[in-house]
Structure formats: structure tokens, C-alpha cells
Design an enzyme around this catalytic site. Structure first.
Site, PDB file in Angstrom:
ATOM      1  N   PHE A   1       0.828  -1.228   0.000  1.00 57.92           N
ATOM      2  CA  PHE A   1       0.000   0.000   0.000  1.00 57.92           C
ATOM      3  C   PHE A   1       0.858   1.273   0.000  1.00 57.92           C
ATOM      4  O   PHE A   1       0.651   2.183   0.820  1.00 57.92           O
ATOM      5  CB  PHE A   1      -0.934   0.048   1.219  1.00 57.92           C
TER       6      PHE A   1
ATOM      7  N   ASN B   1      -0.190  -8.078   1.902  1.00 56.83           N
ATOM      8  CA  ASN B   1       1.067  -7.395   2.230  1.00 56.83           C
ATOM      9  C   ASN B   1       1.004  -6.418   3.391  1.00 56.83           C
ATOM     10  O   ASN B   1       1.951  -5.672   3.622  1.00 56.83           O
ATOM     11  CB  ASN B   1       1.593  -6.691   0.982  1.00 56.83           C
TER      12      ASN B   1
HETATM   13  C1  LIG Z   1       1.413  -4.706  -8.345  1.00 55.87           C
HETATM   14  C2  LIG Z   1       0.032  -4.929  -7.820  1.00 55.87           C
HETATM   15  C3  LIG Z   1      -0.450  -4.088  -6.849  1.00 55.87           C
HETATM   16  C4  LIG Z   1      -1.750  -4.279  -6.333  1.00 55.87           C
HETATM   17  N1  LIG Z   1      -2.217  -3.416  -5.388  1.00 55.87           N
HETATM   18  C5  LIG Z   1      -3.478  -3.577  -4.933  1.00 55.87           C
HETATM   19  C6  LIG Z   1      -4.016  -2.660  -3.995  1.00 55.87           C
HETATM   20  O1  LIG Z   1      -3.373  -1.691  -3.591  1.00 55.87           O
HETATM   21  N2  LIG Z   1      -5.281  -2.886  -3.548  1.00 55.87           N
HETATM   22  C7  LIG Z   1      -6.054  -3.939  -3.984  1.00 55.87           C
HETATM   23  O2  LIG Z   1      -7.205  -4.076  -3.568  1.00 55.87           O
HETATM   24  N3  LIG Z   1      -5.557  -4.808  -4.900  1.00 55.87           N
HETATM   25  C8  LIG Z   1      -4.307  -4.643  -5.374  1.00 55.87           C
HETATM   26  N4  LIG Z   1      -3.819  -5.530  -6.303  1.00 55.87           N
HETATM   27  C9  LIG Z   1      -4.650  -6.693  -6.700  1.00 55.87           C
HETATM   28  C10 LIG Z   1      -5.411  -6.435  -7.997  1.00 55.87           C
HETATM   29  O3  LIG Z   1      -6.330  -5.390  -7.839  1.00 55.87           O
HETATM   30  C11 LIG Z   1      -6.153  -7.711  -8.435  1.00 55.87           C
HETATM   31  O4  LIG Z   1      -7.124  -8.028  -7.457  1.00 55.87           O
HETATM   32  C12 LIG Z   1      -5.230  -8.906  -8.621  1.00 55.87           C
HETATM   33  O5  LIG Z   1      -4.003  -8.510  -9.184  1.00 55.87           O
HETATM   34  C13 LIG Z   1      -5.860  -9.974  -9.514  1.00 55.87           C
HETATM   35  O6  LIG Z   1      -6.092  -9.479 -10.806  1.00 55.87           O
HETATM   36  P1  LIG Z   1      -5.093  -9.769 -12.066  1.00 55.87           P
HETATM   37  O7  LIG Z   1      -4.824 -11.238 -12.067  1.00 55.87           O
HETATM   38  O8  LIG Z   1      -5.811  -9.270 -13.267  1.00 55.87           O
HETATM   39  O9  LIG Z   1      -3.850  -8.981 -11.794  1.00 55.87           O
HETATM   40  C14 LIG Z   1      -2.533  -5.349  -6.816  1.00 55.87           C
HETATM   41  C15 LIG Z   1      -2.028  -6.189  -7.811  1.00 55.87           C
HETATM   42  C16 LIG Z   1      -0.774  -5.987  -8.324  1.00 55.87           C
HETATM   43  C17 LIG Z   1      -0.265  -6.912  -9.399  1.00 55.87           C
END
Ligand SMILES: Cc1cc2nc3c(=O)[nH]c(=O)nc-3n(C[C@H](O)[C@H](O)[C@H](O)COP(=O)(O)O)c2cc1C
Length: 353
Positions: A118, A183
Site C-alpha cells: 500500500f 502485504n
Molecule cells: C502490483 C500490484 C499491486 C496491487 N495493489 C493492490 C491494492 O493496492 N489494492 C487492492 O485491492 N488490490 C491490489 N492488487 C490486486 C489487484 O487489484 C487484483 O485483485 C489482482 O491482481 C488480480 O487481478 P489480475 O490477475 O488481473 O492482476 C494489486 C495487484 C498488483 C499486481
């Protein structure tokens, strides 16, 4: 074109530096006056529009939280064809996040592992930016995702979320309570009903009329998912977002030595797809039909997005495949959806005698 750029340039850079570079370009699109030009190629077909949460989404496909932590690039992302952008996670207290390196690619798995923690400028600093954005007529739907500040003890989480809610809800089209990132120590424990019920009740009261959703982890047991669905329904929440990243490391082709070298963090991208779809089906089965369910996790193609919609998602989000597909990703998905539906309609049409 982008696959070449990725293999020659981005894949050789530190993943977080590559993100910042691409992010700067996307952020600049509207200010360079290029946004409308780009948009003339990317604007989603009218047929894709979705009404949900009392809002109109130009496309069912949007950007998941984490890509634009502080809401600097919302208009640029809209120019690329995304129907909504969920900014955040934003915390009440600004924080730098974990030490770098904290973002890793698993290219052959089309996956990422992150332990960003975050990193964000805090709720107060976001207000000016988000309030200006909220006043614009021409922009994607703006979601705001909030989480617990790291310095706040888990026992004080309610007041920490309440503070972010009061500051940010007035500018959000919808608000998300994030209790599922791996995290921040203790955060996912807030998914336990005894902790979650008072938290959601307090945020619900502080959010006023702003639609409220809760984002859940894929690592919950099925019965825990069901209990959260029942709680969200009982408290009159507007939706559920499933899912965040996973702490599991299954289904990877990367060697265990590589995975071990990377260490802790949330895994996202293709290896998450199966569980994310499973959780979506479970959620849809246990909430009222009108409740907004946003599916996220491992979505890459228009077929993937349509599969989620067919499984009951109201909207779909993605993040990791953006890294591998590049700036034309939303356009490809939107065009693919139109094409898929055209084919479906054609196949369903009665054959003339
Ligand atoms: C680098 C990174 C940072 C992320 N930061 C957040 C975050 O701050 N808050 C959150 O709710 N999800 C966060 N996510 C999760 C994404 O919103 C999502 O739920 C997750 O990556 C699954 O989707 P995807 O497979 O399309 O990446 C993060 C994902 C990545 C890869």
C-alpha cells in the site's frame, strides 16, 4: 508491436521502473491533448455499456486496484478504453510501502508477484485530485479502494477506515473496503466475521449514499466466502469484489528456486484465474441477483471477460495482463467482446427456411 517493445525494453527493466515509465505516458495522454485522438480508436461500442451501482459503465471491463494507487492516471486509462478505474488502495496515513524490490514478473506464467504494501500518498493528499476528477463529465467511472494504514493497530482498524471513508467517499462513484491484500500484517484477519461486521457497519454509515463494496481474498475457504456473502447482504452492501491476489504458489511453471528467491507477496495473473472464477460462482450463488459482483483475477482475453460475465459477474477488472498486453489491452478486450456477441447472436438466430 507491443510484444516486441515488451521483450526488448520493458522485460529488461526492473518491473517497478517499467510500471512508472508506462504510467507516466498514460497519465500524460489527456494533458498532451492526445487523449481524444486515442479515444477515437478505443471508445467502447455503445452495445457494451452496463448499468450497475446506479452508474453507467461504458464497458464492463475496468482497471483493478493497485495500478493507479493515487488516482493520477484515471483519465488516461479511460482514454485507453477502460470503463472504470479503481484507484487505491489509499490509506488514511500516507506511507511508502515495503522496500524495493517488491514487484516481480513470472513471464512464462503470465503472472506477477507483489509485496508493494500500500505505497500511497494518503487520503488527504488525494482529495484535491479526486474532487477535480469527480466534477468532470468525460471520464471513466471512479472507484476508490481503501485499506488500513500500516501504523494503525488492527484493533483500531475501524476508525482508520472510517477516517478514509469520510475524506474520500464524497468523490468516489463507488467505495471499496479492501480487507484482502496479503502485504499488510493482520489485514486479511479483518475478513473474519467478528471483525468484518463492525468494520463494514461503520464504513457503511460513514459512506453516506456512496455505493459500498468489499474486496475478498481467493485464499478464503468456501464456507468463509459464503458467510461474507450473507453478511454483505444483511448489511445492505452494494457489491463484492472477488478476488485479490493469492498467497498460494500452485500452478506455476517457474522453478521453486525462482519462486523462493522472490519470496513473500501476492500472486496475480493467469495462475489465479481458476480460483477467481470459482469464487465468483460461489459469490453469485449466495447473493441476491441485484447485488453487483465484480470479478478480478487472471483475466486476459475477451473470452475470459465474457466467461466471467456468463458466470454472473456484473463487471470485470484486470491488472497483471496489462503488463503483458500493453496499452491496446482494453481496446482488444472491448472489440473482442463485440465480436463474440455478434457470433453468438448469429449462431442463435433461427435459420430461414
Ligand atoms: C502490483 C500490484 C499491486 C496491487 N495493489 C493492490 C491494492 O493496492 N489494492 C487492492 O485491492 N488490490 C491490489 N492488487 C490486486 C489487484 O487489484 C487484483 O485483485 C489482482 O491482481 C488480480 O487481478 P489480475 O490477475 O488481473 O492482476 C494489486 C495487484 C498488483 C499486481
Amino acid at each position: 508491436m507491443y510484444p516486441l517493445l515488451f521483450s526488448l525494453v520493458f522485460s529488461r527493466m526492473d518491473p517497478e521502473d517499467a510500471h512508472h515509465l508506462a504510467f507516466r505516458v498514460i497519465r500524460m495522454l489527456p494533458t498532451l491533448g492526445l487523449g481524444r485522438v486515442v479515444e477515437s480508436f478505443t471508445r467502447p461500442s455503445e452495445s457494451l455499456a452496463v448499468e450497475a451501482l446506479g452508474l453507467r459503465f461504458a464497458s464492463p471491463f475496468g482497471v483493478a486496484a493497485g495500478f493507479d494507487k493515487d488516482g493520477f492516471a484515471v483519465r488516461g486509462l479511460g482514454n485507453l478504453g477502460f470503463g472504470h478505474v479503481e484507484v487505491g488502495t489509499i490509506t488514511a496515513v500516507p506511507q511508502p510501502g515495503n522496500d524495493r524490490p517488491r514487484l516481480f514478473r513470472l513471464v512464462r506464467d503470465r503472472a506477477l508477484i507483489n509485496r508493494m504494501g500500500f505505497n500511497n500518498g494518503g487520503a488527504d493528499a488525494a482529495v484535491g485530485r479526486l474532487s477535480r476528477l469527480a466534477r468532470r463529465r468525460h471520464r471513466p467511472v471512479l472507484g476508490v479502494n481503501i485499506g488500513k494504514s500500516r501504523i494503525t493497530a488492527v484493533e483500531d482498524a475501524v476508525s482508520d477506515y472510517e477516517r478514509s471513508t469520510k475524506v474520500l467517499a464524497p468523490y468516489a462513484d463507488y467505495l471499496v473496503v479492501n480487507v484482502s491484500s496479503p502485504n499488510t500484517p493482520g489485514l486479511r484477519g479483518l475478513q473474519e466475521l467478528d471483525a468484518l461486521a463492525p468494520l463494514l457497519e461503520a464504513v457503511r454509515a460513514a459512506a453516506g449514499r456512496t455505493p459500498l463494496l468489499v474486496k475478498i481474498a481467493p485464499d478464503l475457504a468456501d464456507d468463509e466466502v459464503v458467510r461474507i456473502c450473507e453478511l454483505a447482504t444483511r448489511l445492505g452492501l452494494d457489491g463484492i469484489i472477488a478476488t485479490n491476489t493469492t498467497i498460494a504458489r500452485t500452478g506455476l511453471t517457474a522453478s521453486s528456486a525462482e519462486v523462493e528467491r522472490i519470496g513473500a507477496g501476492g500472486l496475480s495473473g493467469a495462475p489465479l484465474a481458476a480460483r477467481s472464477l470459482e469464487v465468483l460462482r460461489l459469490v453469485r450463488e449466495h447473493v441476491p441477483a441485484g447485488l453487483c459482483v465484480i470479478s478480478v483475477g487472471g483475466v486476459e482475453t475477451a473470452e475470459d471477460v465474457q466467461e466471467r460475465l456468463d458466470a454472473g459477474a456484473t463487471l470485470v477488472q484486470g491488472y497483471s495482463a496489462f503488463i503483458y498486453r500493453g496499452p491496446a489491452w482494453a481496446r482488444q478486450v472491448n472489440r473482442g467482446l463485440v465480436e463474440l456477441r455478434r457470433r453468438r447472436d448469429r449462431d442463435a438466430a433461427p435459420v430461414a427456411a
